[in-house]
Design a protein around this motif. Structure first.
Motif, PDB file in Angstrom:
ATOM      1  N   PRO A   8       1.011  -1.125  -0.116  1.00 47.41           N
ATOM      2  CA  PRO A   8       0.018  -0.229  -0.373  1.00 47.41           C
ATOM      3  C   PRO A   8       0.949   1.030  -0.052  1.00 47.41           C
ATOM      4  O   PRO A   8       2.307   1.519   0.330  1.00 47.41           O
ATOM      5  N   GLN A   9       0.404   2.292  -0.078  1.00 40.00           N
ATOM      6  CA  GLN A   9       1.072   3.407   0.052  1.00 40.00           C
ATOM      7  C   GLN A   9       1.270   3.639   1.240  1.00 40.00           C
ATOM      8  O   GLN A   9       2.688   4.898   1.687  1.00 40.00           O
ATOM      9  N   SER A  10       0.705   3.514   2.439  1.00 34.02           N
ATOM     10  CA  SER A  10       1.494   3.162   4.053  1.00 34.02           C
ATOM     11  C   SER A  10       0.318   2.513   4.811  1.00 34.02           C
ATOM     12  O   SER A  10      -0.414   1.900   4.074  1.00 34.02           O
ATOM     13  N   THR A  20       3.401  -7.015   5.276  1.00 35.09           N
ATOM     14  CA  THR A  20       4.174  -7.558   4.117  1.00 35.09           C
ATOM     15  C   THR A  20       3.964  -6.210   3.092  1.00 35.09           C
ATOM     16  O   THR A  20       2.423  -6.486   3.155  1.00 35.09           O
ATOM     17  N   LEU A  21       4.742  -5.763   2.361  1.00 38.32           N
ATOM     18  CA  LEU A  21       4.732  -4.969   1.672  1.00 38.32           C
ATOM     19  C   LEU A  21       4.954  -5.285  -0.134  1.00 38.32           C
ATOM     20  O   LEU A  21       5.563  -6.241  -0.109  1.00 38.32           O
ATOM     21  N   SER A  74       7.772  -9.228  -2.915  1.00 38.08           N
ATOM     22  CA  SER A  74       6.954  -8.626  -1.620  1.00 38.08           C
ATOM     23  C   SER A  74       7.971  -8.390  -0.545  1.00 38.08           C
ATOM     24  O   SER A  74       9.188  -8.589  -0.720  1.00 38.08           O
ATOM     25  N   LEU A  75       8.085  -7.376   0.140  1.00 37.35           N
ATOM     26  CA  LEU A  75       9.513  -7.750   1.091  1.00 37.35           C
ATOM     27  C   LEU A  75       7.975  -7.675   2.666  1.00 37.35           C
ATOM     28  O   LEU A  75       6.851  -7.271   3.146  1.00 37.35           O
ATOM     29  N   ALA A 102       7.489   4.686  -5.717  1.00 32.85           N
ATOM     30  CA  ALA A 102       7.097   5.386  -5.035  1.00 32.85           C
ATOM     31  C   ALA A 102       7.270   4.916  -3.178  1.00 32.85           C
ATOM     32  O   ALA A 102       7.305   6.758  -2.783  1.00 32.85           O
ATOM     33  N   GLY A 103       7.433   4.068  -3.270  1.00 35.63           N
ATOM     34  CA  GLY A 103       8.127   3.983  -1.921  1.00 35.63           C
ATOM     35  C   GLY A 103       6.336   3.653  -1.198  1.00 35.63           C
ATOM     36  O   GLY A 103       4.844   4.234  -1.432  1.00 35.63           O
ATOM     37  N   THR A 104       5.953   2.694   0.016  1.00 35.82           N
ATOM     38  CA  THR A 104       5.904   2.189   1.284  1.00 35.82           C
ATOM     39  C   THR A 104       5.487   3.317   2.580  1.00 35.82           C
ATOM     40  O   THR A 104       7.033   2.730   2.556  1.00 35.82           O
TER      41      THR A 104
END
Lengths: 110, 116
Positions: A8-10, A20-21, A74-75, A102-104
């Motif tokens: 997600p964005q955040s 999990t990102l 995924s991280l 864009a980063g999470t």
């Protein structure tokens, strides 16, 4: 359209929990995929790097996975700590160029 | 590990003035250095790539006359923002690679530029 999409964005998680990102990319072919951690007001620091032939790579409580067929990575952060609060950036390298997601933004609360 | 420093860490300047930001590789020689700009809540945007001793390669949309890059030695690259305006206010980050085409780049801590 960005060739590296993160979700997600955040997110906000409680200390001690896992999260999990996700990173989806369209860059093809690619040399490698990296996950970076960027603390607020600081430069990014590399967490993991994987080539297209690698499926998983761990660095302490951080585990990255890669599925080159679906172009997803995924991280996973295990047992989150307050110090894990940061932005996590997925970067795909292709032919000398680096494509940044864009980063999470992760916020770990007590 | 490889360490990259930036100076200053933050700077405030008046509109119309020029600001120079230094990027140094402290314990290795950097053949290639990259300059990025990052706006709040956005990811890094590559501005230019510089190889020691040659002219920098700028990304599309980046004004080379406004953002002057000098990579005079294997341990130092500078970015000069000329005639800065408030819209140039941003977080500028450099990174360095030990060899041309290498996968690894080491990032500096960034410089916060505020133009009044």
């Amino acid at each position: 359209k960005n060739q590296v999409e993160q979700s997600p964005q955040s997110l906000i998680i409680l200390e001690g929990k896992n999260c999990t990102l996700q990173c989806n990319y369209t860059v093809s072919p690619f040399s490698n995929l990296r996950w970076y951690k960027q603390d607020t007001g600081r430069g990014p620091v590399s967490l993991t790097i994987m080539t297209f032939s690698e499926n998983t790579k761990s660095n302490g409580r951080y585990t990255a996975t890669l599925d080159a067929d679906t172009k997803q990575s995924s991280l996973h952060i295990t047992a989150s700590q307050l110090s894990d609060s940061a932005s996590y950036i997925c970067v795909v390298r292709r032919e000398g160029k680096f494509q940044f997601g864009a980063g999470t933004q992760v916020v770990v609360t007590p | 590990g490889a360490v990259v420093s930036q100076h200053p860490s933050w700077v405030i300047c008046k509109s119309g003035t020029s600001v120079k930001i230094e990027c140094r590789s402290l314990d290795f020689q950097a053949t290639t250095m990259f300059w990025y700009r990052q706006f709040p809540k956005q990811s890094l945007m590559l501005m230019a790539t510089s190889n020691e001793g040659s002219k920098a390669t700028y990304e599309q949309g980046v004004e080379k006359d406004k953002f002057l890059i000098n990579h005079a030695s294997l341990t130092l690259s500078t970015l000069t923002v000329t005639s800065a305006h408030p819209e140039d206010s941003s977080f500028y980050i450099c990174s360095a690679s030990v060899a041309v085409g290498t996968d690894t780049q080491y990032f500096g801590p960034g410089t916060r530029l505020t133009v009044l």
